[in-house]
Design a protein around this motif. Structure first.
Motif, PDB file in Angstrom:
ATOM      1  N   PHE A 158       0.836  -1.199   0.000  1.00 50.71           N
ATOM      2  CA  PHE A 158       0.000   0.000   0.000  1.00 50.71           C
ATOM      3  C   PHE A 158       0.875   1.254   0.000  1.00 50.71           C
ATOM      4  CE2 PHE A 158      -2.664  -3.353   1.661  1.00 50.71           C
ATOM      5  CZ  PHE A 158      -3.868  -3.133   1.007  1.00 50.71           C
ATOM      6  N   PRO A 159       0.368   2.360  -0.537  1.00 44.94           N
ATOM      7  CA  PRO A 159       1.140   3.600  -0.603  1.00 44.94           C
ATOM      8  C   PRO A 159       1.641   4.093   0.762  1.00 44.94           C
ATOM      9  CG  PRO A 159      -0.825   3.796  -1.954  1.00 44.94           C
ATOM     10  CD  PRO A 159      -0.943   2.503  -1.189  1.00 44.94           C
ATOM     11  N   ASP A 160       0.924   3.762   1.853  1.00 46.43           N
ATOM     12  CA  ASP A 160       1.346   4.225   3.186  1.00 46.43           C
ATOM     13  C   ASP A 160       2.463   3.370   3.790  1.00 46.43           C
ATOM     14  OD1 ASP A 160       0.111   1.878   4.002  1.00 46.43           O
ATOM     15  OD2 ASP A 160      -1.296   2.851   5.370  1.00 46.43           O
ATOM     16  N   GLY A 161       2.935   2.356   3.035  1.00 48.05           N
ATOM     17  CA  GLY A 161       4.021   1.507   3.521  1.00 48.05           C
ATOM     18  C   GLY A 161       3.555   0.186   4.109  1.00 48.05           C
ATOM     19  N   THR A 162       2.259   0.008   4.276  1.00 50.88           N
ATOM     20  CA  THR A 162       1.718  -1.253   4.800  1.00 50.88           C
ATOM     21  C   THR A 162       1.896  -2.357   3.760  1.00 50.88           C
ATOM     22  OG1 THR A 162       0.082  -0.059   6.111  1.00 50.88           O
ATOM     23  CG2 THR A 162      -0.377  -2.386   5.701  1.00 50.88           C
ATOM     24  N   VAL A 163       2.292  -3.548   4.235  1.00 53.92           N
ATOM     25  CA  VAL A 163       2.457  -4.707   3.360  1.00 53.92           C
ATOM     26  C   VAL A 163       1.600  -5.842   3.908  1.00 53.92           C
ATOM     27  CG1 VAL A 163       4.094  -6.397   2.414  1.00 53.92           C
ATOM     28  CG2 VAL A 163       4.841  -4.037   2.803  1.00 53.92           C
ATOM     29  N   VAL A 164       0.816  -6.475   3.030  1.00 55.38           N
ATOM     30  CA  VAL A 164      -0.015  -7.613   3.418  1.00 55.38           C
ATOM     31  C   VAL A 164       0.425  -8.819   2.594  1.00 55.38           C
ATOM     32  CG1 VAL A 164      -2.360  -8.557   3.535  1.00 55.38           C
ATOM     33  CG2 VAL A 164      -1.983  -6.115   3.965  1.00 55.38           C
ATOM     34  N   LYS A 165       0.755  -9.925   3.298  1.00 54.13           N
ATOM     35  CA  LYS A 165       1.121 -11.176   2.626  1.00 54.13           C
ATOM     36  C   LYS A 165       0.096 -12.227   3.011  1.00 54.13           C
ATOM     37  CE  LYS A 165       6.084 -10.335   2.695  1.00 54.13           C
ATOM     38  NZ  LYS A 165       7.399 -10.884   2.983  1.00 54.13           N
ATOM     39  N   VAL A 166      -0.465 -12.902   2.014  1.00 55.87           N
ATOM     40  CA  VAL A 166      -1.419 -13.981   2.271  1.00 55.87           C
ATOM     41  C   VAL A 166      -0.861 -15.250   1.636  1.00 55.87           C
ATOM     42  CG1 VAL A 166      -3.796 -14.791   1.999  1.00 55.87           C
ATOM     43  CG2 VAL A 166      -3.344 -12.340   2.253  1.00 55.87           C
ATOM     44  N   GLU A 167      -0.620 -16.259   2.494  1.00 56.40           N
ATOM     45  CA  GLU A 167      -0.098 -17.544   2.016  1.00 56.40           C
ATOM     46  C   GLU A 167      -1.217 -18.333   1.348  1.00 56.40           C
ATOM     47  OE1 GLU A 167       3.084 -18.482   2.220  1.00 56.40           O
ATOM     48  OE2 GLU A 167       3.802 -16.877   3.528  1.00 56.40           O
ATOM     49  N   LYS A 168      -0.836 -19.361   0.594  1.00 61.91           N
ATOM     50  CA  LYS A 168      -1.802 -20.219  -0.092  1.00 61.91           C
ATOM     51  C   LYS A 168      -2.796 -20.838   0.900  1.00 61.91           C
ATOM     52  CE  LYS A 168      -1.939 -23.957  -3.475  1.00 61.91           C
ATOM     53  NZ  LYS A 168      -1.134 -24.898  -4.256  1.00 61.91           N
ATOM     54  N   ASN A 169      -2.331 -21.159   2.130  1.00 56.39           N
ATOM     55  CA  ASN A 169      -3.191 -21.786   3.139  1.00 56.39           C
ATOM     56  C   ASN A 169      -4.108 -20.784   3.842  1.00 56.39           C
ATOM     57  OD1 ASN A 169      -1.534 -20.401   4.902  1.00 56.39           O
ATOM     58  ND2 ASN A 169      -0.681 -22.228   5.870  1.00 56.39           N
ATOM     59  N   GLY A 170      -3.998 -19.495   3.486  1.00 57.42           N
ATOM     60  CA  GLY A 170      -4.863 -18.477   4.077  1.00 57.42           C
ATOM     61  C   GLY A 170      -4.217 -17.690   5.211  1.00 57.42           C
ATOM     62  N   ASP A 171      -3.056 -18.139   5.708  1.00 62.96           N
ATOM     63  CA  ASP A 171      -2.360 -17.376   6.749  1.00 62.96           C
ATOM     64  C   ASP A 171      -2.015 -15.992   6.201  1.00 62.96           C
ATOM     65  OD1 ASP A 171      -2.506 -19.675   8.247  1.00 62.96           O
ATOM     66  OD2 ASP A 171      -0.345 -20.016   8.376  1.00 62.96           O
ATOM     67  N   LYS A 172      -2.197 -14.980   7.056  1.00 64.36           N
ATOM     68  CA  LYS A 172      -1.985 -13.599   6.613  1.00 64.36           C
ATOM     69  C   LYS A 172      -1.029 -12.885   7.550  1.00 64.36           C
ATOM     70  CE  LYS A 172      -5.625 -10.874   5.515  1.00 64.36           C
ATOM     71  NZ  LYS A 172      -6.725  -9.900   5.734  1.00 64.36           N
ATOM     72  N   LEU A 173      -0.093 -12.135   6.972  1.00 64.73           N
ATOM     73  CA  LEU A 173       0.832 -11.292   7.730  1.00 64.73           C
ATOM     74  C   LEU A 173       0.644  -9.861   7.236  1.00 64.73           C
ATOM     75  CD1 LEU A 173       3.319 -10.731   9.580  1.00 64.73           C
ATOM     76  CD2 LEU A 173       4.740 -11.231   7.585  1.00 64.73           C
ATOM     77  N   VAL A 174       0.365  -8.949   8.183  1.00 58.60           N
ATOM     78  CA  VAL A 174       0.228  -7.533   7.851  1.00 58.60           C
ATOM     79  C   VAL A 174       1.345  -6.794   8.579  1.00 58.60           C
ATOM     80  CG1 VAL A 174      -1.279  -5.500   7.894  1.00 58.60           C
ATOM     81  CG2 VAL A 174      -2.293  -7.790   7.725  1.00 58.60           C
TER      82      VAL A 174
END
Length: 200
Positions: free
Chosen positions: A129-145
């Motif tokens: 995101f433009p504000d520097g936030t990064v979201v990663k979503v794994e194939k299994n649905g696990d999410k890291l923000v």
């Protein structure tokens, strides 16, 4: 004025060939060839034969460039599709959204607000995101923000956890139990109803 006169003289038809199928070929004095088909499609071939432009009757235009790029403009959708010789494909939409499809199967979407979303062949999705936030979503649905202020949020089927820059970690489990570990070493646990069951 002189330039325009020169240009007009360069573009004069040197030869005109009319075929039985209704196709007309014009050879211009500057070396270009223009073929006009019965359906209104025009094909222009540059003098050096390295560039071809096809203009279709519906307004679509296809250009084959000297570097082997193929650029296709869809008039109705106002969308441009560029195919590169190395396999990269780029779509440009009228709202300034750009989509890139890489030969390895990775897809990158750049939205008008400059958010970038990457979809990888292994199922991983990353959004920047433009504000520097990064979201990663794994194939299994696990999410890291990862937020721009250093906070992290982890979402799995078992829990949701937020990690703060000061070392504090708050976890909410799928059964509703809450656990907070402070950077000072203090631990607080609440049951699913929010009742404090441990504070040490």
């Amino acid at each position: 004025m002189l330039h325009q006169e020169r240009r007009n003289s360069e573009e004069k038809v040197m030869e005109k060939i009319e075929y039985h199928d209704g196709k007309v070929e014009e050879v211009l004095t500057d070396g270009r060839r223009i073929l006009t088909f019965c359906n209104g499609t025009k094909k222009e071939i540059s003098a050096d034969k390295r560039m071809t432009t096809i203009s279709f009757s519906n307004g679509d235009v296809q250009k084959i460039m000297p570097d082997q790029r193929v650029i296709y403009y869809y008039a109705d959708a106002q969308t441009t599709h560029t195919a590169y010789p190395d396999g990269l494909e780029v779509l440009q939409f009228p709202n300034n959204q750009i989509e890139k499809l890489y030969p390895d199967g990775t897809q990158e979407i750049v939205f008008p607000d400059h958010t970038v979303k990457c979809l990888y062949r292994d199922g991983l999705k990353e959004t920047f995101f433009p504000d520097g936030t990064v979201v990663k979503v794994e194939k299994n649905g696990d999410k890291l923000v990862v937020f721009s202020d250093g906070q992290k949020e982890i979402h799995t089927a078992q829990f949701k956890r937020r990690e703060y820059p000061d070392g504090t970690v708050k976890t909410v489990y799928c059964n509703g139990r809450q656990e907070t570990k402070y950077s000072t070493g203090r631990v607080q646990i609440k049951d699913e109803a929010g009742n404090l069951i441990l504070d040490k």
